[in-house]
Design a protein around this motif. Structure first.
Motif, PDB file in Angstrom:
ATOM      1  N   LEU A  82       0.825  -1.205   0.000  1.00 15.12           N
ATOM      2  CA  LEU A  82       0.000   0.000   0.000  1.00 15.12           C
ATOM      3  C   LEU A  82       0.862   1.259   0.000  1.00 15.12           C
ATOM      4  CD1 LEU A  82      -2.806  -0.958   2.557  1.00 15.12           C
ATOM      5  CD2 LEU A  82      -2.992  -0.859   0.070  1.00 15.12           C
ATOM      6  N   LYS A  83       0.477   2.232  -0.795  1.00 17.55           N
ATOM      7  CA  LYS A  83       1.217   3.496  -0.820  1.00 17.55           C
ATOM      8  C   LYS A  83       0.897   4.351   0.396  1.00 17.55           C
ATOM      9  CE  LYS A  83      -0.242   4.759  -4.879  1.00 17.55           C
ATOM     10  NZ  LYS A  83      -0.424   5.563  -6.118  1.00 17.55           N
ATOM     11  N   ASP A  84      -0.373   4.324   0.822  1.00 24.67           N
ATOM     12  CA  ASP A  84      -0.773   5.097   1.985  1.00 24.67           C
ATOM     13  C   ASP A  84      -2.044   4.482   2.563  1.00 24.67           C
ATOM     14  OD1 ASP A  84      -3.099   6.190   0.543  1.00 24.67           O
ATOM     15  OD2 ASP A  84      -1.625   7.414  -0.518  1.00 24.67           O
ATOM     16  N   GLU A  93      -5.617   3.970   0.376  1.00 25.67           N
ATOM     17  CA  GLU A  93      -5.861   3.018  -0.703  1.00 25.67           C
ATOM     18  C   GLU A  93      -6.760   1.871  -0.262  1.00 25.67           C
ATOM     19  OE1 GLU A  93      -2.699   2.669  -4.078  1.00 25.67           O
ATOM     20  OE2 GLU A  93      -1.788   2.077  -2.190  1.00 25.67           O
ATOM     21  N   PRO A  94      -7.618   1.363  -1.171  1.00 30.66           N
ATOM     22  CA  PRO A  94      -8.448   0.193  -0.847  1.00 30.66           C
ATOM     23  C   PRO A  94      -7.585  -1.065  -0.766  1.00 30.66           C
ATOM     24  CG  PRO A  94      -8.723   0.800  -3.147  1.00 30.66           C
ATOM     25  CD  PRO A  94      -7.887   1.887  -2.523  1.00 30.66           C
ATOM     26  N   ILE A  95      -7.666  -1.760   0.366  1.00 30.64           N
ATOM     27  CA  ILE A  95      -6.777  -2.898   0.602  1.00 30.64           C
ATOM     28  C   ILE A  95      -7.027  -4.043  -0.372  1.00 30.64           C
ATOM     29  CG2 ILE A  95      -6.148  -4.695   2.265  1.00 30.64           C
ATOM     30  CD1 ILE A  95      -6.565  -2.667   4.472  1.00 30.64           C
ATOM     31  N   MET A  96      -8.263  -4.508  -0.448  1.00 31.66           N
ATOM     32  CA  MET A  96      -8.544  -5.699  -1.260  1.00 31.66           C
ATOM     33  C   MET A  96      -8.141  -5.519  -2.715  1.00 31.66           C
ATOM     34  SD  MET A  96     -12.098  -7.369   0.048  1.00 31.66           S
ATOM     35  CE  MET A  96     -12.390  -7.769   1.770  1.00 31.66           C
ATOM     36  N   LYS A  97      -8.469  -4.378  -3.284  1.00 27.86           N
ATOM     37  CA  LYS A  97      -8.178  -4.137  -4.697  1.00 27.86           C
ATOM     38  C   LYS A  97      -6.691  -3.898  -4.938  1.00 27.86           C
ATOM     39  CE  LYS A  97      -9.034  -3.192  -9.035  1.00 27.86           C
ATOM     40  NZ  LYS A  97      -9.330  -4.290  -9.986  1.00 27.86           N
ATOM     41  N   SER A  98      -6.099  -2.974  -4.214  1.00 25.38           N
ATOM     42  CA  SER A  98      -4.713  -2.579  -4.479  1.00 25.38           C
ATOM     43  C   SER A  98      -3.725  -3.696  -4.154  1.00 25.38           C
ATOM     44  CB  SER A  98      -4.366  -1.327  -3.670  1.00 25.38           C
ATOM     45  OG  SER A  98      -5.201  -0.248  -4.028  1.00 25.38           O
ATOM     46  N   VAL A  99      -3.840  -4.282  -2.953  1.00 22.31           N
ATOM     47  CA  VAL A  99      -2.877  -5.308  -2.538  1.00 22.31           C
ATOM     48  C   VAL A  99      -2.999  -6.541  -3.427  1.00 22.31           C
ATOM     49  CG1 VAL A  99      -2.113  -6.801  -0.660  1.00 22.31           C
ATOM     50  CG2 VAL A  99      -2.860  -4.475  -0.176  1.00 22.31           C
ATOM     51  N   GLY A 100      -4.236  -6.991  -3.677  1.00 19.88           N
ATOM     52  CA  GLY A 100      -4.422  -8.171  -4.508  1.00 19.88           C
ATOM     53  C   GLY A 100      -3.861  -8.002  -5.907  1.00 19.88           C
ATOM     54  N   ASP A 101      -4.117  -6.849  -6.524  1.00 18.79           N
ATOM     55  CA  ASP A 101      -3.621  -6.603  -7.881  1.00 18.79           C
ATOM     56  C   ASP A 101      -2.091  -6.558  -7.909  1.00 18.79           C
ATOM     57  OD1 ASP A 101      -6.172  -6.516  -8.787  1.00 18.79           O
ATOM     58  OD2 ASP A 101      -6.283  -4.333  -9.033  1.00 18.79           O
ATOM     59  N   VAL A 105      -9.696 -14.769   0.350  1.00 16.90           N
ATOM     60  CA  VAL A 105      -8.995 -15.091   1.602  1.00 16.90           C
ATOM     61  C   VAL A 105      -9.060 -13.928   2.578  1.00 16.90           C
ATOM     62  CG1 VAL A 105      -6.749 -15.624   2.597  1.00 16.90           C
ATOM     63  CG2 VAL A 105      -7.451 -16.747   0.494  1.00 16.90           C
ATOM     64  N   TYR A 106      -8.869 -12.728   2.043  1.00 12.42           N
ATOM     65  CA  TYR A 106      -8.905 -11.553   2.924  1.00 12.42           C
ATOM     66  C   TYR A 106     -10.290 -11.391   3.552  1.00 12.42           C
ATOM     67  CZ  TYR A 106      -7.398  -7.025   4.689  1.00 12.42           C
ATOM     68  OH  TYR A 106      -7.054  -6.003   5.515  1.00 12.42           O
TER      69      TYR A 106
END
Length: 235
Positions: free
Chosen positions: A197-199, A202-210, A233-234
């Motif tokens: 994550l940049k900050d 950011e939306p966790i599920m979308k940003s981290v997964g991608d 999983v999240y």
């Protein structure tokens, strides 16, 4: 639960097995100014207790109490990072005990069973056994999967990115101490968030997964599958 075939440097530590003769030498040196000599029986007892034990050696310049605090702090950090190369991070129900002695003891079960003809007392360890054996072959494998990079990172962080990477790696590696799969996955997910994550906005599920998907494979269909798996999983 730790065996080291040959001494090796890791971060600021030297990891090795303690020799019996070394125990006696240190005891004699530390008691040389005591009027009453240490009984030979006690020397032998301590030698037998500590010889062959794995140790992490740090060289510090500090007041005695502060040196003890720093050594324990460094040992906990270094032991946690060594988990990166062990089996408990790959098997969800396998907990690790690679830590300063007493920090992560094995869980035990104590039971008393009664019947019409008497009773039975039972005490047993309920954690699955696992030993971290650093043989020459194991150490070669550790070097192949990033030992030097982790060792350099724990020794010194040159920028904010390296500081964040070390913090995330510590969280990730401490997942090895958990025996419950949900607890272990929680630590792993947290570590992924810390680096992906940049900050905080950011939306966790979308940003981290991608970002995980892009880091793992270049195949578009597999990326979509990985991102979807992360979301499930999240959740």
């Amino acid at each position: 639960s730790v065996f080291v075939e040959a001494p090796f440097a890791f971060g600021d530590a030297m990891v090795r097995m303690l020799a019996g003769a070394e125990v006696v030498e240190v005891l004699k040196h530390s008691t040389r100014n005591i009027a009453a000599p240490v009984p030979e029986a006690l020397m032998e007892e301590l030698r037998r207790k500590w010889m062959g034990q794995p140790v992490m050696e740090f060289k510090l310049t500090a007041e005695r109490e502060r040196a003890y605090e720093l050594a324990l702090e460094y040992a906990e950090t270094h032991c946690a990072l060594l988990q990166f190369f062990g089996a408990p991070l790959h098997f969800l129900t396998l907990p690790s005990r690679v830590a300063p002695r007493g920090a992560h003891p094995y869980r035990e079960a104590h039971t008393v069973t009664f019947s019409d003809v008497g009773f039975n007392l039972n005490q047993r360890i309920i954690d699955p056994p696992w030993a971290f054996e650093v043989t020459h072959a194991m150490f070669t494998r550790m070097q192949e999967i990033g030992f030097d990079a982790v060792s350099n990172l724990v020794r010194a962080q040159e920028c904010e990115y390296e500081e964040r990477a070390l913090a995330a790696l510590l969280v990730y590696c401490r997942a090895a101490y958990h025996g419950d799969p949900s607890d272990k996955l929680m630590q792993v997910m947290t570590a992924l968030e810390m680096v992906a994550l940049k900050d905080q906005g950011e939306p966790i599920m979308k940003s981290v997964g991608d970002r995980i998907a892009f880091g793992i494979t270049s195949v578009a269909s597999k990326r979509a599958q990985i991102a979807q798996n992360f979301t499930e999983v999240y959740g």
